[in-house]
Design an enzyme around this catalytic site. Sequence first.
Site, PDB file in Angstrom:
ATOM      1  CB  ALA A   1      -0.935  -0.005   1.195  1.00  0.00           C
TER       2      ALA A   1
ATOM      3  CD  GLN B   1      -4.738  -1.095   9.465  1.00  0.00           C
ATOM      4  OE1 GLN B   1      -5.314  -2.111   9.861  1.00  0.00           O
ATOM      5  NE2 GLN B   1      -3.418  -0.983   9.513  1.00  0.00           N
TER       6      GLN B   1
ATOM      7  CB  SER C   1      -1.574  -3.579   2.314  1.00  0.00           C
ATOM      8  OG  SER C   1      -0.409  -4.257   2.704  1.00  0.00           O
TER       9      SER C   1
ATOM     10  CB  CYS D   1       2.918   4.683  12.229  1.00  0.00           C
ATOM     11  SG  CYS D   1       2.470   3.497  10.985  1.00  0.00           S
TER      12      CYS D   1
HETATM   13  N1  PMP Z   1      -1.913   2.698   4.912  1.00  0.00           N
HETATM   14  C1  PMP Z   1      -2.311   2.277   6.131  1.00  0.00           C
HETATM   15  C2  PMP Z   1      -3.549   2.845   6.738  1.00  0.00           C
HETATM   16  C3  PMP Z   1      -1.558   1.324   6.826  1.00  0.00           C
HETATM   17  O1  PMP Z   1      -1.955   0.916   8.045  1.00  0.00           O
HETATM   18  C4  PMP Z   1      -0.375   0.804   6.214  1.00  0.00           C
HETATM   19  C5  PMP Z   1       0.487  -0.205   6.946  1.00  0.00           C
HETATM   20  N2  PMP Z   1       0.976   0.249   8.186  1.00  0.00           N
HETATM   21  C6  PMP Z   1      -0.024   1.274   4.934  1.00  0.00           C
HETATM   22  C7  PMP Z   1      -0.809   2.210   4.324  1.00  0.00           C
HETATM   23  C8  PMP Z   1       1.223   0.766   4.250  1.00  0.00           C
HETATM   24  O2  PMP Z   1       1.033  -0.542   3.781  1.00  0.00           O
HETATM   25  P1  PMP Z   1       2.266  -1.446   3.312  1.00  0.00           P
HETATM   26  O3  PMP Z   1       2.872  -2.012   4.559  1.00  0.00           O
HETATM   27  O4  PMP Z   1       1.633  -2.499   2.450  1.00  0.00           O
HETATM   28  O5  PMP Z   1       3.190  -0.584   2.535  1.00  0.00           O
END
Ligand code: PMP
Length: 380
Positions: free
Chosen positions: A69, A179, A199, A326
């Site tokens: 993502a 999420q 994701s 985060c």
């Molecule tokens: N957007 C949100 C709301 C997330 O919680 C996350 C993961 N922490 C991401 C994007 C990024 O996803 P990825 O780990 O697949 O890069």
Amino acid sequence: MIYLDNAATTKPAASVTQAIISCLTEDYGNPSSLHRVGLQAQLHIDQTRKIIADSLKTEKETILFTSGATESNNLALHGIAGSYGKRKKRIISSAVEHASVKSTLDALEEQGFEVIRIFPGKDQRFHAEDFIQAINEQTCLISMMYTENETGRLLPVSDVFRSVKKKYPAIITHCDAVQAYMKYPINIRNLQADLLSLSAHKIHGAKGTGALYIRKNIRLMPIMTGGKQEKSIRPGTEAVPLIAGFGEAVQLMQKTISDRLMQTEQKKTYLLNLLSAMPDIAINSDTDSRFSSPYILNFSVKGIRSEIMLHYLESKEIYVSSGSACSKGVNSGVLHAYGIPDQIADCAIRVSFSEDTTEQELSALIQAIQSGLHELIRKK
Ligand code: PMP
């Protein structure tokens, strides 16, 4: 061990691991190869594309695979800015986006875009009117997350996007649904999103793959150059094993979305009731289920900093996240955006559930917090 960090990542399902292994050991061809071995690999990609498209009630041509993502969000925002942002320079978003949207918008701001970040109201909730009122003639894009990942608050995405599309159909709508996917049923037409980021590793798939839904006729300027894969928008040999696992995860999870939603709501209420009976706890999530995902609960153990409590719980084999950071201990500022005072935010813990979470595990968490309070405060 008690794993309560499912918003960070989930355990891959056994059938997902199997699908991945079978692609690595048997169907290991390059999907761009013209022979049968290549075709076999391509079939896995086509299959997952169709599974994800069906899950969003859309056509398979609209699904593009990425490395996750973070890439989907980068591609969506840079891609739209590159294609539609020559004259229209305003982008509207929320003040609580994930770093992959937040930092990308910061970069676009440096390039001359005007980024408007909408804050929640005094009630700590987002109001659709605040987003709509920020729109002007110069607006090219509105990007809002569905479920905010630190406290689980829901943003009024569909209210905003529907009213944007009614009044200003030319504005592109993007939603980071990481999420929310496979936690809520998402019908892309009802949501009125032109772009949607997903994701795999948050839904029991593997890390390193994700997808971007791109509505037909939306033009995205690629952020990478290379071969013809994924219509040249996302060149590079596809991660076939991970994509096959992604398809398996979606198939598995979509059967249980509504049952899980109900069960998880019960688990969250159970934990919330236990926490609310403790004087040293402040709840940072919204406790009204209309405004909050049941999968995430954020609270502070007053007087004990997040990392201290996190590692104490770890010593009891209970795994949670620090609720205000985060990424590798860096405070994201999300709790601050809700007006949560720093001394409370510094003590925030995020618990995130999966279908495997049990009430016994949650009672064990409470006991560990109680003994932590006892031991850690006494040590001070
Ligand atoms: N957007 C949100 C709301 C997330 O919680 C996350 C993961 N922490 C991401 C994007 C990024 O996803 P990825 O780990 O697949 O890069």
